[in-house]
Design an enzyme around this catalytic site. Structure first.
Site, PDB file in Angstrom:
ATOM      1  N   ASP A   1      70.470  63.200  96.385  1.00  0.00           N
ATOM      2  CA  ASP A   1      69.684  63.259  95.156  1.00  0.00           C
ATOM      3  C   ASP A   1      70.656  63.359  93.979  1.00  0.00           C
ATOM      4  O   ASP A   1      71.318  64.383  93.797  1.00  0.00           O
ATOM      5  CB  ASP A   1      68.751  64.476  95.197  1.00  0.00           C
ATOM      6  CG  ASP A   1      67.852  64.612  93.975  1.00  0.00           C
ATOM      7  OD1 ASP A   1      68.042  63.860  92.993  1.00  0.00           O
ATOM      8  OD2 ASP A   1      66.967  65.485  93.990  1.00  0.00           O
TER       9      ASP A   1
ATOM     10  N   SER B   1      60.774  69.030  90.540  1.00  0.00           N
ATOM     11  CA  SER B   1      61.795  68.832  89.516  1.00  0.00           C
ATOM     12  C   SER B   1      61.705  69.923  88.448  1.00  0.00           C
ATOM     13  O   SER B   1      61.771  71.100  88.767  1.00  0.00           O
ATOM     14  CB  SER B   1      61.660  67.422  88.920  1.00  0.00           C
ATOM     15  OG  SER B   1      62.772  67.071  88.132  1.00  0.00           O
TER      16      SER B   1
ATOM     17  N   HIS C   1      65.040  61.576  94.109  1.00  0.00           N
ATOM     18  CA  HIS C   1      64.554  62.801  93.476  1.00  0.00           C
ATOM     19  C   HIS C   1      63.051  62.999  93.631  1.00  0.00           C
ATOM     20  O   HIS C   1      62.536  64.025  93.216  1.00  0.00           O
ATOM     21  CB  HIS C   1      64.924  62.748  91.989  1.00  0.00           C
ATOM     22  CG  HIS C   1      64.780  64.049  91.265  1.00  0.00           C
ATOM     23  ND1 HIS C   1      65.410  65.212  91.671  1.00  0.00           N
ATOM     24  CD2 HIS C   1      64.073  64.372  90.142  1.00  0.00           C
ATOM     25  CE1 HIS C   1      65.097  66.198  90.834  1.00  0.00           C
ATOM     26  NE2 HIS C   1      64.294  65.711  89.908  1.00  0.00           N
TER      27      HIS C   1
END
Length: 266
Positions: free
Chosen positions: A217, A95, A245
């Site tokens: 996602d 991320s 995610h």
């Protein structure tokens, strides 16, 4: 203060194995890697750490000004590498840590061998033809909600981020991880994350790079993965058969296999 203490650095795996540095995302800590660690540790030497303000990092090292942008986090990554004299590191960033890894690798490319960008996003806000997945109003609302009721925000957002309604325990784990973070620290990190724009940094990456996206996602949609892949010269794009995610939790075997295959050139 040493990097080992400041960032709660933990090293596991094969003593003589290639180095993998695993960096967690917003609201998480190194525990989020636990399901992929056993498989990766058979072949690699793993460097795990907590960003300052997360997990068991030294909270006294946190400064709002330093961590108001991703640059402070990138400098911490480089500090760890320097203090431990880490060379030829494959950096795996989840991320927001994907862009932290990009910044670190652009500054000191000789430290790194490869990059693995797991569900990355260089910009979350739509901009012209670029689709980041959120409008500016969406992000403003998200940040206002976080500031006004952090625990409520955590409980509402975690299941959306995880996006595995048939496995509610995953959303609950992420909620609990969010709730362990000091709200003031979370607010600063959220702004550094969701208001960042690192699109121009992607073309500066000169390392072999794997872009790992999920089939679905809501935080980093597939058009974002395609953009990152297109902007980093020679990068590889792999779409995991996973939803949400955080595939290191929802699809750990596939995630570990993709990382290991790329890092070991299999």
């Amino acid at each position: 203060m040493t990097a080992m203490v400041r960032n709660n650095v933990v090293m596991v795996g094969r003593e003589d194995g290639p180095l993998l540095m695993l960096a967690h995302g917003f609201g998480c800590d190194q525990n989020m890697w636990r399901l992929v660690v056993p498989a990766l540790a058979e072949e690699f030497r793993l460097v795990l750490f907590d960003h300052v303000g997360a997990g068991r990092s030294d909270l006294s090292a946190w400064q709002a000004e330093r961590y108001a942008t991703l640059d402070g986090y990138a400098e911490d990554v480089l500090r760890i590498c320097r203090e431990l004299d880490l060379q030829q590191v494959t950096f795996v960033g989840h991320s927001v840590s994907a862009m932290i890894g990009v910044l670190a690798a652009v500054r000191e490319p000789d430290r790194f061998a490869k990059l693995v960008l797991l569900t990355p996003s260089p910009r979350y806000i739509d901009d012209g033809d670029y689709r980041g997945g959120f409008s500016e109003a969406d992000i403003e609302e998200l940040l206002e909600s976080l500031d006004s009721n952090y625990l409520g925000w955590s409980a509402a957002m975690a299941p959306i981020i995880m996006d595995n309604p048939d496995r509610p325990e995953l959303g609950e784990e992420l909620t609990n991880s969010f709730c362990r973070t000091d709200p003031r620290i979370a607010s600063v990190f959220a702004r550094a994350t969701f208001l960042s724009d690192n699109r121009a940094d992607l073309a500066k990456v000169e390392l072999p790079t794997l872009v790992l996206e999920c089939a679905s996602d809501v935080i980093a949609p597939r058009q974002v993965g395609a953009f990152v892949h297109a902007q980093i010269p020679g990068s590889h794009l792999v779409t995991l058969d996973a939803v949400g995610h955080c595939p290191q939790l929802s699809a750990p075997q596939a995630t570990a296999q993709a990382i290991a295959s790329f890092a070991a050139d299999r």
